[in-house]
Design a protein around this motif. Structure first.
Motif, PDB file in Angstrom:
ATOM      1  N   ARG A  16       0.804  -1.231   0.000  1.00  0.00           N
ATOM      2  CA  ARG A  16       0.000   0.000   0.000  1.00  0.00           C
ATOM      3  C   ARG A  16       0.840   1.286   0.000  1.00  0.00           C
ATOM      4  N   GLU A  22       1.111  11.473   0.017  1.00  0.00           N
ATOM      5  CA  GLU A  22       0.395  11.601  -1.252  1.00  0.00           C
ATOM      6  C   GLU A  22      -0.322  12.948  -1.316  1.00  0.00           C
ATOM      7  N   GLY A  27      -1.892  10.838  -6.533  1.00  0.00           N
ATOM      8  CA  GLY A  27      -2.229   9.444  -6.804  1.00  0.00           C
ATOM      9  C   GLY A  27      -1.043   8.528  -6.898  1.00  0.00           C
ATOM     10  N   ARG A  29       0.504   6.602  -4.745  1.00  0.00           N
ATOM     11  CA  ARG A  29       0.397   5.281  -4.124  1.00  0.00           C
ATOM     12  C   ARG A  29      -0.331   4.300  -5.044  1.00  0.00           C
ATOM     13  N   GLY A  30      -1.415   4.759  -5.639  1.00  0.00           N
ATOM     14  CA  GLY A  30      -2.138   3.896  -6.569  1.00  0.00           C
ATOM     15  C   GLY A  30      -1.295   3.525  -7.773  1.00  0.00           C
ATOM     16  N   ARG A  31      -0.515   4.475  -8.258  1.00  0.00           N
ATOM     17  CA  ARG A  31       0.354   4.191  -9.403  1.00  0.00           C
ATOM     18  C   ARG A  31       1.430   3.176  -9.029  1.00  0.00           C
ATOM     19  N   MET A  33       1.195   0.862  -6.687  1.00  0.00           N
ATOM     20  CA  MET A  33       0.535  -0.430  -6.542  1.00  0.00           C
ATOM     21  C   MET A  33       0.254  -1.047  -7.906  1.00  0.00           C
ATOM     22  N   ASP A  34      -0.192  -0.237  -8.828  1.00  0.00           N
ATOM     23  CA  ASP A  34      -0.514  -0.752 -10.161  1.00  0.00           C
ATOM     24  C   ASP A  34       0.746  -1.222 -10.891  1.00  0.00           C
ATOM     25  N   HIS A  37       1.617  -4.770 -10.295  1.00  0.00           N
ATOM     26  CA  HIS A  37       0.837  -5.718 -11.093  1.00  0.00           C
ATOM     27  C   HIS A  37       1.325  -5.734 -12.547  1.00  0.00           C
ATOM     28  N   SER A  68      -5.925  -8.818  -0.847  1.00  0.00           N
ATOM     29  CA  SER A  68      -7.344  -8.676  -1.156  1.00  0.00           C
ATOM     30  C   SER A  68      -7.734  -9.628  -2.285  1.00  0.00           C
ATOM     31  N   GLN A  70      -9.144  -8.854  -4.952  1.00  0.00           N
ATOM     32  CA  GLN A  70      -8.807  -8.207  -6.229  1.00  0.00           C
ATOM     33  C   GLN A  70      -7.345  -8.450  -6.597  1.00  0.00           C
TER      34      GLN A  70
END
Length: 376
Positions: A16, A22, A27, A29-31, A33-34, A37, A68, A70
């Protein structure tokens, strides 16, 4: 015919990044995390480029024992799409067999045919004449060397022997968990694929850590990578090549400053010029600078900060050189001048505790910056 494979580890899917501030509309953190993947697809492409059909993942596929739904399902879906690559997933300390038992059971039950969770120490055979000796981590702190059984593990004569394990070759806590750095020799391994260390490390010509394919901290320099490994046959020295896989670069730079030097110009010369949006940068300022140089350094950082994914200036080790002329630029008289003089006296007083002097110096620098902003 040589056996080719990709050696990677420490994907830490689902991390996370709560340690990264942030700002609004950033954004980052989201980037981040992505990107963890997205690296699955980059690993598959590295395998194709290398002419390999197998990816050996040496532990910590997940950042925790409870990813999670997801994170889990999207990983399986992405690996299913990369159907020409076989994925061998070894539990590590973060996703060990005991703590993450439901996760590994779900993977065993639901994974596509090209994804294989490694749930015990049974010897694997990814290709004819190739035997993998795995050491899945049973609990987070096993308290023993999990590769100790490798020397006694039998494989057919003339077969390639590849070890797959997660753990350190150095033990800083006397826990007994460390892997001997000569395990490749003692176990007769053609290659030992290790995970746990997030930086690239070649222990011997046959024992390697690839580091994480998508970096997650400033500790290890360089971009994330995987290792493309090719072994011509039993006893042959492996050909090991690094392939960059990361989206983001984490860069930590020292900025030593000297009296009279332009702090702003020195910082400008240090900043990377390309791919700033995908760069996390930490600047460690050291040495000495006037209040004006401190203010210029801060202003330069503020100007460039929005260009980066993350920009952190650490100036605790940057001392301040005070002078009466600096006070004149704050105020020539009045209460503010008296406050500035008091701060300078306290900052320069060797009889004061160091933390008191540091606080006074930082306050004086802030006061100087406010005064200059008001004057502009």
């Amino acid at each position: 015919m040589p056996f080719r494979f990709i050696h990677t580890s420490d994907l830490h899917l689902g991390r996370r990044f709560a340690n990264i501030p942030e700002p609004a509309d950033n954004g980052v953190r989201g980037r981040l995390m992505d990107a963890r993947h997205t690296v699955i697809r980059r690993l598959a492409q590295a395998a194709r480029t290398h002419g390999a059909r197998h990816v050996l993942l040496a532990g910590d596929t997940f950042d925790s024992a409870t990813p999670s739904p997801q994170v889990l399902r999207q990983m399986l879906a992405e690996m299913r799409e990369q159907a020409d690559v076989h994925w061998w997933l070894l539990p590590g300390n973060h996703d060990n067999l005991r703590s993450a038992e439901p996760v590994w059971e779900a993977i065993r039950r639901d994974a596509p045919s090209n994804v294989r969770p490694i749930l015990d120490t049974s010897v694997l055979q990814p290709a004819p004449g190739v035997h993998v000796l795995p050491c899945p981590v049973p609990v987070r702190a096993a308290g023993r060397d999990l590769t100790a059984s490798m020397p006694a593990t039998a494989t057919p004569a003339g077969a390639l022997r590849i070890g797959l394990a997660h753990g350190g070759v150095l033990d800083f806590t006397d826990s007994g968990e460390h892997i001997p750095p000569d395990r490749d020799r003692s176990a007769g391994l053609d290659y030992l694929a290790l995970g746990d260390w997030h930086g690239r490390l070649a222990v011997t010509p046959r024992t390697h850590y690839p580091g994480t394919p998508e970096p997650d901290r400033f500790k290890h320099p360089g971009r994330g990578r995987c290792l493309a490994v090719s072994i011509d046959g039993p006893g042959a020295e492996p050909d090991v090549r690094e392939i960059e896989t990361a989206t983001f670069a984490w860069i930590r730079q020292e900025l030593p400053l000297h009296q009279g030097e332009s702090a702003a110009d020195a910082l400008e010369a240090l900043l990377p010029t390309a791919d700033r949006r995908n760069t996390l940068l930490r600047i460690i300022a050291t040495g000495w600078a006037s209040p004006a140089a401190h203010a210029a350094l801060g202003a330069t950082c503020d100007r460039h900060r929005p260009e980066f994914a993350y920009f952190d200036l650490q100036s605790e080790r940057l001392g301040t050189l005070h002078s009466v002329s600096d006070l004149d630029q704050i105020a020539r008289s009045g209460a503010i001048r008296l406050a500035a003089e008091a701060l300078m006296h306290e900052a320069d007083d060797d009889q004061q505790p160091e933390d008191t002097r540091d606080i006074a110096s930082a306050a004086l620098n802030r006061l100087y910056a406010y005064a200059r902003e008001a004057a502009e």
